[in-house]
Design a protein around this motif. Structure first.
Motif, PDB file in Angstrom:
ATOM      1  N   ALA A 168      24.629 -29.521-123.581  1.00 34.80           N
ATOM      2  CA  ALA A 168      24.969 -30.023-122.258  1.00 34.80           C
ATOM      3  C   ALA A 168      24.553 -29.010-121.196  1.00 34.80           C
ATOM      4  CB  ALA A 168      26.476 -30.287-122.171  1.00 34.80           C
ATOM      5  N   VAL A 169      24.009 -29.514-120.100  1.00 40.40           N
ATOM      6  CA  VAL A 169      23.614 -28.642-118.990  1.00 40.40           C
ATOM      7  C   VAL A 169      24.259 -29.172-117.701  1.00 40.40           C
ATOM      8  CG1 VAL A 169      21.700 -27.607-117.727  1.00 40.40           C
ATOM      9  CG2 VAL A 169      21.448 -28.096-120.162  1.00 40.40           C
ATOM     10  N   PRO A 170      25.548 -28.861-117.496  1.00 41.60           N
ATOM     11  CA  PRO A 170      26.237 -29.352-116.305  1.00 41.60           C
ATOM     12  C   PRO A 170      26.182 -28.392-115.122  1.00 41.60           C
ATOM     13  CG  PRO A 170      27.828 -28.434-117.831  1.00 41.60           C
ATOM     14  CD  PRO A 170      26.472 -28.252-118.468  1.00 41.60           C
ATOM     15  N   THR A 171      25.693 -27.155-115.343  1.00 40.24           N
ATOM     16  CA  THR A 171      25.685 -26.140-114.291  1.00 40.24           C
ATOM     17  C   THR A 171      24.395 -25.335-114.352  1.00 40.24           C
ATOM     18  OG1 THR A 171      26.669 -24.415-115.690  1.00 40.24           O
ATOM     19  CG2 THR A 171      28.203 -25.878-114.520  1.00 40.24           C
ATOM     20  N   MET A 172      24.102 -24.621-113.293  1.00 37.35           N
ATOM     21  CA  MET A 172      22.936 -23.745-113.280  1.00 37.35           C
ATOM     22  C   MET A 172      23.109 -22.602-114.271  1.00 37.35           C
ATOM     23  SD  MET A 172      20.263 -24.484-111.595  1.00 37.35           S
ATOM     24  CE  MET A 172      19.708 -25.712-110.400  1.00 37.35           C
ATOM     25  N   GLU A 173      24.337 -22.179-114.474  1.00 34.14           N
ATOM     26  CA  GLU A 173      24.587 -21.127-115.464  1.00 34.14           C
ATOM     27  C   GLU A 173      24.220 -21.612-116.864  1.00 34.14           C
ATOM     28  OE1 GLU A 173      28.207 -18.198-117.065  1.00 34.14           O
ATOM     29  OE2 GLU A 173      28.629 -19.750-115.576  1.00 34.14           O
ATOM     30  N   ALA A 174      24.538 -22.867-117.145  1.00 31.84           N
ATOM     31  CA  ALA A 174      24.172 -23.437-118.447  1.00 31.84           C
ATOM     32  C   ALA A 174      22.653 -23.534-118.582  1.00 31.84           C
ATOM     33  CB  ALA A 174      24.806 -24.814-118.608  1.00 31.84           C
ATOM     34  N   ALA A 175      21.982 -23.945-117.507  1.00 37.33           N
ATOM     35  CA  ALA A 175      20.517 -24.027-117.542  1.00 37.33           C
ATOM     36  C   ALA A 175      19.905 -22.662-117.809  1.00 37.33           C
ATOM     37  CB  ALA A 175      19.994 -24.605-116.229  1.00 37.33           C
ATOM     38  N   ALA A 176      20.431 -21.633-117.152  1.00 35.42           N
ATOM     39  CA  ALA A 176      19.909 -20.277-117.338  1.00 35.42           C
ATOM     40  C   ALA A 176      20.141 -19.779-118.754  1.00 35.42           C
ATOM     41  CB  ALA A 176      20.557 -19.330-116.327  1.00 35.42           C
ATOM     42  N   ALA A 177      21.246 -20.215-119.378  1.00 37.88           N
ATOM     43  CA  ALA A 177      21.572 -19.771-120.738  1.00 37.88           C
ATOM     44  C   ALA A 177      20.561 -20.270-121.763  1.00 37.88           C
ATOM     45  CB  ALA A 177      22.982 -20.243-121.112  1.00 37.88           C
ATOM     46  N   ILE A 178      19.862 -21.340-121.428  1.00 36.35           N
ATOM     47  CA  ILE A 178      18.882 -21.904-122.361  1.00 36.35           C
ATOM     48  C   ILE A 178      17.833 -20.871-122.763  1.00 36.35           C
ATOM     49  CG2 ILE A 178      16.914 -23.508-122.450  1.00 36.35           C
ATOM     50  CD1 ILE A 178      18.709 -25.598-121.171  1.00 36.35           C
ATOM     51  N   ARG A 179      17.469 -20.002-121.823  1.00 39.05           N
ATOM     52  CA  ARG A 179      16.424 -19.012-122.116  1.00 39.05           C
ATOM     53  C   ARG A 179      16.803 -18.134-123.310  1.00 39.05           C
ATOM     54  NH1 ARG A 179      12.531 -17.864-118.760  1.00 39.05           N
ATOM     55  NH2 ARG A 179      13.733 -18.505-116.913  1.00 39.05           N
ATOM     56  N   GLU A 180      18.027 -17.608-123.297  1.00 38.25           N
ATOM     57  CA  GLU A 180      18.463 -16.718-124.382  1.00 38.25           C
ATOM     58  C   GLU A 180      18.782 -17.508-125.650  1.00 38.25           C
ATOM     59  OE1 GLU A 180      19.554 -13.220-126.427  1.00 38.25           O
ATOM     60  OE2 GLU A 180      18.271 -13.658-124.690  1.00 38.25           O
ATOM     61  N   ILE A 181      19.382 -18.682-125.488  1.00 37.89           N
ATOM     62  CA  ILE A 181      19.689 -19.512-126.665  1.00 37.89           C
ATOM     63  C   ILE A 181      18.397 -19.864-127.395  1.00 37.89           C
ATOM     64  CG2 ILE A 181      20.565 -21.758-127.419  1.00 37.89           C
ATOM     65  CD1 ILE A 181      22.529 -21.585-124.995  1.00 37.89           C
ATOM     66  N   ARG A 182      17.399 -20.295-126.636  1.00 32.39           N
ATOM     67  CA  ARG A 182      16.125 -20.710-127.248  1.00 32.39           C
ATOM     68  C   ARG A 182      15.476 -19.556-128.009  1.00 32.39           C
ATOM     69  NH1 ARG A 182      13.698 -22.326-130.011  1.00 32.39           N
ATOM     70  NH2 ARG A 182      11.902 -23.701-130.138  1.00 32.39           N
ATOM     71  N   ARG A 183      15.630 -18.353-127.505  1.00 29.48           N
ATOM     72  CA  ARG A 183      15.015 -17.187-128.136  1.00 29.48           C
ATOM     73  C   ARG A 183      15.620 -16.881-129.502  1.00 29.48           C
ATOM     74  NH1 ARG A 183      15.621 -11.832-128.690  1.00 29.48           N
ATOM     75  NH2 ARG A 183      17.714 -11.823-127.777  1.00 29.48           N
ATOM     76  N   ARG A 184      16.880 -17.306-129.719  1.00 26.39           N
ATOM     77  CA  ARG A 184      17.610 -16.899-130.921  1.00 26.39           C
ATOM     78  C   ARG A 184      17.785 -18.000-131.956  1.00 26.39           C
ATOM     79  NH1 ARG A 184      22.678 -13.955-128.151  1.00 26.39           N
ATOM     80  NH2 ARG A 184      23.456 -14.028-130.294  1.00 26.39           N
ATOM     81  N   ILE A 185      17.212 -19.177-131.722  1.00 22.38           N
ATOM     82  CA  ILE A 185      17.337 -20.260-132.693  1.00 22.38           C
ATOM     83  C   ILE A 185      15.961 -20.643-133.220  1.00 22.38           C
ATOM     84  CG2 ILE A 185      19.442 -21.083-131.563  1.00 22.38           C
ATOM     85  CD1 ILE A 185      17.785 -23.415-130.425  1.00 22.38           C
ATOM     86  N   HIS A 186      15.925 -21.585-134.170  1.00 24.33           N
ATOM     87  CA  HIS A 186      14.670 -21.894-134.855  1.00 24.33           C
ATOM     88  C   HIS A 186      14.314 -23.370-134.818  1.00 24.33           C
ATOM     89  CE1 HIS A 186      16.850 -18.485-136.719  1.00 24.33           C
ATOM     90  NE2 HIS A 186      15.680 -17.883-136.587  1.00 24.33           N
ATOM     91  N   ILE A 187      15.082 -24.169-134.100  1.00 27.22           N
ATOM     92  CA  ILE A 187      14.796 -25.589-133.991  1.00 27.22           C
ATOM     93  C   ILE A 187      14.668 -25.967-132.513  1.00 27.22           C
ATOM     94  CG2 ILE A 187      15.893 -26.222-136.183  1.00 27.22           C
ATOM     95  CD1 ILE A 187      18.398 -27.026-134.653  1.00 27.22           C
ATOM     96  N   PRO A 188      14.010 -27.081-132.219  1.00 27.52           N
ATOM     97  CA  PRO A 188      13.832 -27.482-130.822  1.00 27.52           C
ATOM     98  C   PRO A 188      15.161 -27.683-130.100  1.00 27.52           C
ATOM     99  CG  PRO A 188      12.358 -28.719-132.244  1.00 27.52           C
ATOM    100  CD  PRO A 188      13.295 -27.984-133.147  1.00 27.52           C
ATOM    101  N   LEU A 189      15.164 -27.334-128.813  1.00 28.36           N
ATOM    102  CA  LEU A 189      16.363 -27.389-127.994  1.00 28.36           C
ATOM    103  C   LEU A 189      16.186 -28.427-126.887  1.00 28.36           C
ATOM    104  CD1 LEU A 189      19.142 -26.040-127.382  1.00 28.36           C
ATOM    105  CD2 LEU A 189      17.917 -24.465-125.895  1.00 28.36           C
ATOM    106  N   LYS A 199      12.769 -30.222-124.580  1.00 25.96           N
ATOM    107  CA  LYS A 199      12.834 -31.641-124.243  1.00 25.96           C
ATOM    108  C   LYS A 199      14.028 -31.804-123.311  1.00 25.96           C
ATOM    109  CE  LYS A 199      14.017 -35.949-126.729  1.00 25.96           C
ATOM    110  NZ  LYS A 199      14.406 -36.393-128.089  1.00 25.96           N
ATOM    111  N   ILE A 200      13.965 -32.793-122.434  1.00 27.52           N
ATOM    112  CA  ILE A 200      15.142 -33.078-121.609  1.00 27.52           C
ATOM    113  C   ILE A 200      15.562 -34.518-121.825  1.00 27.52           C
ATOM    114  CG2 ILE A 200      14.662 -31.339-119.851  1.00 27.52           C
ATOM    115  CD1 ILE A 200      13.695 -33.694-118.057  1.00 27.52           C
ATOM    116  N   ARG A 201      16.856 -34.737-121.700  1.00 23.86           N
ATOM    117  CA  ARG A 201      17.407 -36.081-121.801  1.00 23.86           C
ATOM    118  C   ARG A 201      17.971 -36.442-120.431  1.00 23.86           C
ATOM    119  NH1 ARG A 201      22.419 -38.995-120.891  1.00 23.86           N
ATOM    120  NH2 ARG A 201      22.477 -40.728-122.360  1.00 23.86           N
ATOM    121  N   ILE A 202      17.445 -37.509-119.839  1.00 27.72           N
ATOM    122  CA  ILE A 202      17.952 -37.958-118.543  1.00 27.72           C
ATOM    123  C   ILE A 202      18.139 -39.462-118.552  1.00 27.72           C
ATOM    124  CG2 ILE A 202      16.862 -36.083-117.228  1.00 27.72           C
ATOM    125  CD1 ILE A 202      14.754 -38.170-116.307  1.00 27.72           C
ATOM    126  N   ASN A 203      18.981 -39.944-117.666  1.00 29.18           N
ATOM    127  CA  ASN A 203      19.036 -41.355-117.319  1.00 29.18           C
ATOM    128  C   ASN A 203      18.547 -41.428-115.879  1.00 29.18           C
ATOM    129  OD1 ASN A 203      19.665 -43.915-116.412  1.00 29.18           O
ATOM    130  ND2 ASN A 203      21.664 -43.995-117.399  1.00 29.18           N
TER     131      ASN A 203
END
Length: 358
Positions: free
Chosen positions: A53-74, A95-99
């Protein structure tokens, strides 16, 4: 149904590629440590793609570090604020999920599409029965499969007119047969990959039953490129259930299948507890294609489960380890699980030895 290929990170869906399993974190995305820990657990259980879930800019920014430490698409899950979608892609979302319907003005959707085009990020266009537009509800006299399909295709058409077709479609309903009907209809009208699931399916019991029925009917018709089993429970349970559904349909091979007998008056061991422990044990053996039986009767158990590669059968404080219906040895109850693990380890070693020789 043959759909177009779409690349999500290092994975490809559609075009006859294997159906991939998705789940979604229930951690706060802003909490990088907790989110990474959960994703790594899901990876080990067999999750192929993960959404946050990306409800805040802080969550969006966290994607950078999360993506670096995992091995599957985010995948970044976005609602309402188009700026969050843009930030998530800039921070590495695969990938992004939007309506598009809740993103707002066309100019805002265009800004998201332009950024997706710049970064080569696929967009999952998501519509569900709870967000169906009022005009379509009025047109069809309620929430219907026809309305879901029309809503999704309108949103796809909007993005296509903006010059982008790197898309995945998701149309979900908590009504199983409505969901089935909608997928049957949309599969005849588009070649985009479909992400399939029964939304808001419920708890472990009701959610699994509804998901197995709905996904089973849809997937059996050759419809669907990725799936999520939506459960009110730990995300790892979603992954376990998805794997079982795909294996039961013959759409995924590998991994250990557990079969177990129902309890009855002859059962003299904690069969339910033993079966659950065995099921947890075999999650670590996705590289094996084996069947394991857990039986509650030492007299009939081995014979009844002769088609299983390995098995255990319980008695009073003791049990049997068997292979292909033939008894290997009798053991104290607390040694059954370690003995079964040793059999699986031996089978894995033999398999790897053969692969090295090739």
């Amino acid at each position: 149904m043959k759909t177009k290929e779409v690349r999500i990170g290092e994975r490809v869906i559609g075009g006859g590629n294997p159906i991939l399993i998705q789940s979604m974190c229930n951690t706060k995305t802003e909490n990088v440590e907790a989110t990474v820990a959960q994703i790594l657990e899901l990876e080990a259980a067999g999750c192929d793609i993960i959404r946050v879930a990306v409800p805040t800019m802080e969550a969006a920014a966290a994607i950078r570090e999360i993506r670096r430490r995992i091995h599957i698409p985010l995948v970044a899950d976005i609602h309402f604020d188009y700026r969050l979608a843009i930030a998530a892609m800039e921070c590495g979302a695969d990938k992004i999920r939007i309506n598009p319907g809740n993103i707002g003005a066309v100019e805002r959707v265009q800004a998201v599409v332009d950024k997706a085009k710049e970064y080569g990020v696929p967009i999952r266009v998501g519509v569900n029965s709870g967000s169906l537009e009022k005009r379509l509800i009025e047109k069809y006299g309620g929430v219907t499969a026809e309305g879901l399909v029309e809503s999704a295709l309108e949103k796809v058409s909007l993005i296509e007119r903006m010059g982008y077709d790197n898309l995945v479609i998701s149309i979900k309903s908590s009504d199983v047969m409505m969901c089935v009907k909608a997928h049957e209809q949309i599969s005849r009208r588009t070649t985009y990959p479909l992400h399939v699931g029964i939304t808001e399916a419920g708890t472990l019991t009701s959610g699994n039953i509804k998901s197995a029925l709905g996904l089973g009917i849809i997937l059996y018709q050759g419809i669907g490129d990725t799936i999520r089993v939506s459960l009110t429970g730990a995300p790892i349970e979603e992954v376990k259930s998805a794997k079982l559904i795909l294996r039961a349909l013959g759409l995924r091979r590998g991994g250990v299948e557990v079969v177990s007998c129902p309890t009855c008056g002859r059962t003299q061991i904690d069969l339910i507890g033993l079966a659950n422990r065995v099921e947890n044990l075999v999650t670590g053996y996705d590289d094996l294609d084996r069947k394991v039986a857990v039986m509650g009767c030492v007299v009939n158990g081995p014979g009844e489960a002769r088609e299983a590669d390995f098995g255990v059968a319980g008695g009073i404080g003791e049990g049997l380890l068997f292979r292909k219906g033939e008894i290997v040895k009798k053991l104290p109850e607390d040694e059954l699980l370690p003995a079964l693990k040793a059999e699986l380890d031996q089978a894995r070693a033999a398999k790897r030895g053969k692969e090295k020789i090739r």
